[in-house]
Write a protein that holds these residues in place. Structure first.
Motif, PDB file in Angstrom:
ATOM      1  N   PRO A  13       0.694  -1.174  -0.022  1.00 36.92           N
ATOM      2  CA  PRO A  13       0.014  -0.039  -0.024  1.00 36.92           C
ATOM      3  C   PRO A  13       0.836   1.213   0.009  1.00 36.92           C
ATOM      4  CG  PRO A  13       0.234  -0.840   2.247  1.00 36.92           C
ATOM      5  CD  PRO A  13       0.807  -1.684   1.515  1.00 36.92           C
ATOM      6  N   GLY A  14       0.156   2.439  -0.536  1.00 39.45           N
ATOM      7  CA  GLY A  14       0.866   3.762  -0.196  1.00 39.45           C
ATOM      8  C   GLY A  14      -0.255   4.571   0.358  1.00 39.45           C
ATOM      9  N   THR A  15      -0.045   6.166   0.277  1.00 36.35           N
ATOM     10  CA  THR A  15      -0.604   6.888   0.930  1.00 36.35           C
ATOM     11  C   THR A  15      -2.180   6.796   0.619  1.00 36.35           C
ATOM     12  OG1 THR A  15       0.961   8.575   1.143  1.00 36.35           O
ATOM     13  CG2 THR A  15      -1.081   9.625   1.258  1.00 36.35           C
ATOM     14  N   HIS A  72      -0.704   0.641  -5.207  1.00 32.61           N
ATOM     15  CA  HIS A  72      -0.606   2.188  -4.955  1.00 32.61           C
ATOM     16  C   HIS A  72      -0.572   2.879  -6.350  1.00 32.61           C
ATOM     17  CE1 HIS A  72       0.134   5.946  -3.214  1.00 32.61           C
ATOM     18  NE2 HIS A  72       1.339   6.326  -3.591  1.00 32.61           N
ATOM     19  N   LEU A  73      -1.684   3.533  -6.779  1.00 34.76           N
ATOM     20  CA  LEU A  73      -1.595   4.323  -8.036  1.00 34.76           C
ATOM     21  C   LEU A  73      -0.870   3.527  -9.239  1.00 34.76           C
ATOM     22  CD1 LEU A  73      -0.571   7.552  -5.871  1.00 34.76           C
ATOM     23  CD2 LEU A  73      -2.533   7.193  -7.209  1.00 34.76           C
ATOM     24  N   ALA A  74      -0.667   4.332 -10.317  1.00 32.59           N
ATOM     25  CA  ALA A  74      -0.376   3.824 -11.437  1.00 32.59           C
ATOM     26  C   ALA A  74       1.059   2.857 -11.427  1.00 32.59           C
ATOM     27  CB  ALA A  74      -0.413   4.798 -12.691  1.00 32.59           C
ATOM     28  N   PRO A  75       1.856   3.741 -10.892  1.00 31.20           N
ATOM     29  CA  PRO A  75       3.231   3.202 -10.753  1.00 31.20           C
ATOM     30  C   PRO A  75       3.278   1.649  -9.982  1.00 31.20           C
ATOM     31  CG  PRO A  75       3.590   5.155 -10.312  1.00 31.20           C
ATOM     32  CD  PRO A  75       2.194   5.148 -10.256  1.00 31.20           C
ATOM     33  N   GLY A  87       1.665  -0.632 -12.067  1.00 35.22           N
ATOM     34  CA  GLY A  87       2.422  -1.139 -13.392  1.00 35.22           C
ATOM     35  C   GLY A  87       3.685  -1.966 -12.770  1.00 35.22           C
ATOM     36  N   ASN A  88       4.146  -1.929 -11.674  1.00 35.39           N
ATOM     37  CA  ASN A  88       5.104  -2.985 -11.205  1.00 35.39           C
ATOM     38  C   ASN A  88       4.544  -4.455 -11.249  1.00 35.39           C
ATOM     39  OD1 ASN A  88       7.483  -1.473 -10.701  1.00 35.39           O
ATOM     40  ND2 ASN A  88       6.959  -0.735  -8.714  1.00 35.39           N
ATOM     41  N   HIS A 124      -5.751   9.073  -6.541  1.00 39.61           N
ATOM     42  CA  HIS A 124      -5.927  10.589  -5.866  1.00 39.61           C
ATOM     43  C   HIS A 124      -7.319  10.967  -5.776  1.00 39.61           C
ATOM     44  CE1 HIS A 124      -1.810  11.797  -5.850  1.00 39.61           C
ATOM     45  NE2 HIS A 124      -1.405  12.008  -7.085  1.00 39.61           N
ATOM     46  N   LEU A 151       2.515  12.169  -8.738  1.00 33.29           N
ATOM     47  CA  LEU A 151       1.980  10.754  -8.917  1.00 33.29           C
ATOM     48  C   LEU A 151       0.775  10.614  -9.887  1.00 33.29           C
ATOM     49  CD1 LEU A 151       2.563   9.397  -5.555  1.00 33.29           C
ATOM     50  CD2 LEU A 151       3.506   8.267  -7.382  1.00 33.29           C
ATOM     51  N   GLY A 152       0.264  11.581 -10.323  1.00 27.56           N
ATOM     52  CA  GLY A 152      -0.695  11.488 -11.206  1.00 27.56           C
ATOM     53  C   GLY A 152      -0.559  10.805 -12.666  1.00 27.56           C
ATOM     54  N   ALA A 153      -1.330   9.926 -13.039  1.00 30.18           N
ATOM     55  CA  ALA A 153      -1.316   9.267 -14.180  1.00 30.18           C
ATOM     56  C   ALA A 153      -2.554   8.603 -14.695  1.00 30.18           C
ATOM     57  CB  ALA A 153      -0.099   7.950 -14.252  1.00 30.18           C
ATOM     58  N   ASP A 154      -2.538   7.710 -15.847  1.00 32.56           N
ATOM     59  CA  ASP A 154      -3.831   7.264 -16.325  1.00 32.56           C
ATOM     60  C   ASP A 154      -3.929   5.808 -15.831  1.00 32.56           C
ATOM     61  OD1 ASP A 154      -5.710   6.168 -17.873  1.00 32.56           O
ATOM     62  OD2 ASP A 154      -4.891   6.393 -19.763  1.00 32.56           O
ATOM     63  N   VAL A 195      -3.304   2.166 -17.868  1.00 32.74           N
ATOM     64  CA  VAL A 195      -2.644   0.963 -17.282  1.00 32.74           C
ATOM     65  C   VAL A 195      -3.210  -0.264 -17.158  1.00 32.74           C
ATOM     66  CG1 VAL A 195      -0.833   0.424 -15.506  1.00 32.74           C
ATOM     67  CG2 VAL A 195      -0.794   2.639 -16.370  1.00 32.74           C
ATOM     68  N   GLY A 242       6.192  -3.900 -19.058  1.00 29.51           N
ATOM     69  CA  GLY A 242       5.177  -3.528 -17.746  1.00 29.51           C
ATOM     70  C   GLY A 242       6.254  -3.369 -16.466  1.00 29.51           C
ATOM     71  N   LEU A 254       7.490   0.179 -16.227  1.00 23.74           N
ATOM     72  CA  LEU A 254       6.641   1.270 -16.154  1.00 23.74           C
ATOM     73  C   LEU A 254       6.889   2.337 -15.077  1.00 23.74           C
ATOM     74  CD1 LEU A 254       3.335   0.081 -17.256  1.00 23.74           C
ATOM     75  CD2 LEU A 254       4.939   1.197 -18.656  1.00 23.74           C
ATOM     76  N   ALA A 255       7.208   1.779 -13.901  1.00 18.04           N
ATOM     77  CA  ALA A 255       7.318   2.830 -12.788  1.00 18.04           C
ATOM     78  C   ALA A 255       8.389   3.668 -12.844  1.00 18.04           C
ATOM     79  CB  ALA A 255       7.599   1.817 -11.376  1.00 18.04           C
ATOM     80  N   HIS A 309       7.291   6.219 -15.526  1.00 19.83           N
ATOM     81  CA  HIS A 309       6.614   7.383 -14.839  1.00 19.83           C
ATOM     82  C   HIS A 309       7.449   8.291 -14.134  1.00 19.83           C
ATOM     83  CE1 HIS A 309       3.470   8.991 -12.439  1.00 19.83           C
ATOM     84  NE2 HIS A 309       4.707   8.973 -11.277  1.00 19.83           N
ATOM     85  N   ARG A 347       8.926  10.331 -17.183  1.00 24.23           N
ATOM     86  CA  ARG A 347       8.260  11.171 -17.845  1.00 24.23           C
ATOM     87  C   ARG A 347       7.960  12.593 -16.967  1.00 24.23           C
ATOM     88  NH1 ARG A 347       2.279  11.973 -18.634  1.00 24.23           N
ATOM     89  NH2 ARG A 347       1.793  10.700 -16.679  1.00 24.23           N
ATOM     90  N   LYS A 348       7.749  12.382 -15.730  1.00 25.77           N
ATOM     91  CA  LYS A 348       7.356  13.492 -14.700  1.00 25.77           C
ATOM     92  C   LYS A 348       8.731  14.307 -14.946  1.00 25.77           C
ATOM     93  CE  LYS A 348       3.412  12.178 -13.572  1.00 25.77           C
ATOM     94  NZ  LYS A 348       2.151  13.382 -13.556  1.00 25.77           N
ATOM     95  N   PRO A 365       0.224   5.204 -21.816  1.00 21.27           N
ATOM     96  CA  PRO A 365       0.070   6.087 -20.446  1.00 21.27           C
ATOM     97  C   PRO A 365       1.500   6.881 -20.001  1.00 21.27           C
ATOM     98  CG  PRO A 365      -1.039   4.065 -19.883  1.00 21.27           C
ATOM     99  CD  PRO A 365      -0.117   3.951 -21.286  1.00 21.27           C
ATOM    100  N   GLY A 372       8.615  11.848 -10.340  1.00 22.81           N
ATOM    101  CA  GLY A 372       7.354  11.175 -10.379  1.00 22.81           C
ATOM    102  C   GLY A 372       6.901  10.357  -8.981  1.00 22.81           C
ATOM    103  N   SER A 431       7.639   7.734  -7.652  1.00 22.61           N
ATOM    104  CA  SER A 431       7.282   6.329  -7.680  1.00 22.61           C
ATOM    105  C   SER A 431       8.627   5.391  -7.188  1.00 22.61           C
ATOM    106  CB  SER A 431       7.301   5.527  -9.219  1.00 22.61           C
ATOM    107  OG  SER A 431       7.357   4.331  -8.953  1.00 22.61           O
ATOM    108  N   LEU A 450       4.593   6.237   5.227  1.00 17.74           N
ATOM    109  CA  LEU A 450       3.315   5.853   5.624  1.00 17.74           C
ATOM    110  C   LEU A 450       2.478   6.019   7.001  1.00 17.74           C
ATOM    111  CD1 LEU A 450       3.058   2.851   3.044  1.00 17.74           C
ATOM    112  CD2 LEU A 450       2.450   5.403   2.523  1.00 17.74           C
TER     113      LEU A 450
END
Lengths: 519, 519
Positions: A24-26, A72-75, A78-79, A101, A112-115, A119, B78, B81-82, B85, B88-89, B122, B389, B391, B450
């Protein structure tokens, strides 16, 4: 206050999901908080998301019901994708919960914003972002329902933080899975005709749940009656095998391609029972990619999402192999404990001699273990899980899930050293949960399969620079240190006697143990 | 025969890309073969794709030009990706080359078949699948051109195996990057007006390349002339700092949020020079997410993809801070070597005393290192890379890329233990390439950030089960074993004297060295 996160946890429990593999993350903290109030939900931490998703895959294959993941979110998602790929190909049901978010925050330019939906989509059968707390109960129910379909789907539920922290609602009922397609009598008749006509020149190719339980038993009767050959696909989600089970060979890895082509040389017809048409693993220049000869007839008895076992039973009746017929089953073989230098056959012999009753073998011994499958056909009855999607880094995480699903059974994870490196963080989770997993890492210190593919592609021997990219020898990986550094007991084997001793020690330990086999 | 893979490698070299971070598979073997003929292309193997993509990010940040990556099909991408990310940022340019099944094979039902474009989109600024060998030269040129834009884009070129093995063609020219937007005099005037009017109540917020080189120097002159405050964003791709550079604070992490809100309490205007409007890191229940007060004016001088340095120079001239004005720069501070028990401030003091001239610091010391940035403001001049980013699993891979880009400089990677676990395979690549990287792992044995977020979200103290999901203590990770197991020299520090000794040893070694700091 009861929050949206509480609604979600309650929905999962009501939907029969009581294991959650998590990193997990925030944005997932309210879900984590909800777990404090819900001891029924077993939560297992992985230190990398590929461990989490691979564990969920292994869990489904053994438990026949989905686990949840918390990512946790897109990354974070992704992992986890590579092992979701394997799960998707194995048709394992999983409910991914991916924190996002807050709804009013997610369209802003943030680190950390991403689609997340983008993904998720390539590896999910169902994706939804819950856009308000009033939708959460229904979205959760649909996510669970889709994961529990048969075969399972990967459901990805994206949960904005403000939906998670808003006031919770009552849960929604999980509707019974949609009815499957009714058996097609025409397909049964067509399959019966070719099997009866072609006899030993016919192959019944079993996929998905066709390689275990009542489906496999019916297939065994069909083979006994018609003389057809039974085969499994190259990789299978979970095959039941060993003494007392219907013996099942499988399509070999297409390296060289000729081995697989030879297998179908004389075949006049292939009946597909939940399996795909037999293809080469990769395409190669100027070589065929269909394994069956042009004249070979392909007849589909069941699609992968049909009720494969039922279709096999109907086929059995149709060919005159009803429940009074006796399927041929494997006898228990004699396994003398081999000694001497490490060889693939010797390793397989040791495994055959020592494999306990009802063990779960998770196989990613990419090249070192090519002989094991055949050798263990007459070992003690066991289940065999392999990487249906062929994304490496599968065995160690899946072994976690298998061990959580079946704590009373021994799990043996067989992995190449290259494969094990992708998700070596699995060892820590095995130690934390004290899982009864014996991990065997076959350290040939190279991507041996790629050296083979180099030749398969007609490229000859790799030169010095190409060879460097296929070698793991400099520096040598010390797998005992990597295991010990994560709290896993371990030992090294440099000959077969040491391998037997180490394997015995691992199987007797009751917890995780890693054996490094120096090839 | 000269193949498509040769065309691609030649295209990369002609386009100024001569480093390829790689984790190849079967579909990439022709590319690997091409490397045997092309010693100009430096190829570096990673044992996990997150290492590969993170290295490419770190390389771009230091070299200001893209590297290539070589990845295997959808799961390989895949796994990367993290860190894509993060790249990209950070607006790092990268050319990803992703192997794909042969064009005639990829739509069949195969184990490794998946939607690679869907996975890439993404996190990519440019995506294309080359559908025939005749398109490869042009596609490669466009991929390179887009990666080399300023700021950089992530280009993902998907290369079917049969395109790779077909006869090659001549390469295509890489067209000069499209011209950037012309400076907008109105924006310069508006920014100058608010700075001159608000003086010390104005903030000039610098983003992307604004935090280094000529942009930073111009910003320093503007601050000297107008009295405005200079700030960097919370994370920056590469900031130049330390003695002799324009001193630059940054927006703090919003834990607690109040710290960051206080920073802007008195601010009447913020001029954005390539930076985004200041926001909270996450949204929190019933709290604002904009860090600036409602009455604060936000004026955009330059968008992130404008020529930020040029806009800052124009602004400097406009406020009367032309090249004759002297920017304030940081003096070299006194760093007495602290001793005693481990504290964040003590660790920062040791770093400040021992950091060599022109070092590259890669910072992912999530909670343990919060004081370091401020403490090192007057240390020897150095570059500071952080995870734009956010991540985690960023520092170790990026340190690889930084060290490859600048072999004569010392690289110091600062990482939390939780973060380092995501991509610990990086250590092996550091050993293989004998990279001059000193890795410091701050082992607090928990996801401390966290625990902070739990409180930030108003959830109080985690209960026993929630706490278990935030703890890495059982079993304890032995970072020295994890490093030694991958061929990296190492040592442990349990007080500040040991930390200084270990850090000295690492910096003197000339190769990779890991220091585990037990917090």
């Amino acid at each position: 206050m009861r929050t949206g996160a509480d609604t979600l946890v309650d929905s999962l429990l009501a939907g029969g999901i009581d294991v959650c593999f998590t990193n997990p993350g925030t944005s997932e903290m309210h879900f984590v908080k909800a777990l404090d109030r819900t001891p029924e939900m077993k939560c297992i931490l992985g230190l990398f998301e590929g461990v989490v998703t691979g564990a969920a895959d292994g869990y489904y294959r053994v438990a026949d019901r989905p686990a949840a993941t918390l990512l946790h979110l897109a990354p974070g998602l992704g992992n986890g994708l590579a092992n979701l790929h394997n799960a998707r190909k194995a048709r394992s049901g999983i409910v991914n919960i991916v924190g996002e978010h807050a709804t009013y925050f997610r369209r802003l330019e943030t680190p950390l914003g991403a689609d997340i939906e983008g993904v998720a989509r390539p590896f999910s059968g169902w994706v939804r972002t819950t856009l308000g707390p009033e939708h959460l109960a229904q979205d959760a129910a649909e996510a669970i329902q889709n994961a529990r379909r048969s075969p399972g789907l990967i459901s990805t539920l994206i949960l904005p933080a403000d939906v998670s922290w808003s006031a919770g609602t009552a849960i929604a009922p999980v509707v019974a899975p949609v009815a499957r397609r009714l058996p097609d009598e025409g397909q049964v008749a067509a399959a019966a005709d070719v099997l009866l006509r072609a006899g030993p020149q016919a192959t019944l190719l079993l996929g998905n749940v066709g390689v275990r339980g009542s489906g496999l038993e019916a297939a065994g009767r069909i083979a006994a009656q018609t003389g057809c050959r039974l085969l499994g696909e190259i990789h299978n989600a979970r095959m039941e095998r060993g003494a007392g089970r219907v013996p099942l060979a499988r399509i070999p890895y297409t390296q060289p391609l000729e081995n697989a082509l030879r297998l179908f040389e004389e075949t006049q017809a292939v009946v597909l029972a939940g399996a795909a048409a037999p293809l080469s693993y990769f395409a190669y220049p100027d070589k065929p990619y269909r394994l069956t000869p042009p004249a070979c007839q392909l007849v589909t008895l069941a699609e992968p999402d049909d009720d494969i076992a039922q279709m096999l039973e109907l086929l059995a009746e149709r060919v005159g192999a009803g429940r009074q017929t006796r399927a041929v089953v494997a006898e228990r073989g004699e396994f003398a404990l081999p000694t001497g230098p490490i060889t693939p056959e010797g390793l397989g012999g040791v495994l055959g001699a020592l494999l306990p009753e009802n063990a779960i073998v998770v196989d990613e011994a990419v090249t070192a273990g090519r002989t094991f499958f055949g050798q263990l056909a007459t070992a003690a009855p066991h289940d065999w899980l392999s990487s249906v999607g062929a994304s490496i880094g599968f065995a160690l995480p899946s072994a976690i899930g298998a061990a959580v699903a079946a704590p009373a059974r021994k799990v043996v994870a067989l992995s190449g050293d290259g494969s094990a490196m992708y998700t070596l963080q699995s060892l820590w989770t095995m130690a934390r949960e004290n899982l009864d997993v014996t991990v065997v890492v076959f350290a040939n210190r190279r991507y041996q399969i790629l050296r083979g593919e180099f030749g398969n592609l007609g490229l000859g021997e790799p030169g010095q620079r190409a060879d460097g990219l296929l070698s793991l020898a400099d520096p040598v990986l010390d797998w005992c240190a990597l295991a010990g550094g994560q709290g896993v007991e371990n030992g090294r084997a440099t000959d077969l006697t040491e391998f037997a001793e180490q394997l015995r020690r691992g199987l007797a330990s009751g917890g995780p143990y890693l054996v490094e086999v120096v090839m």
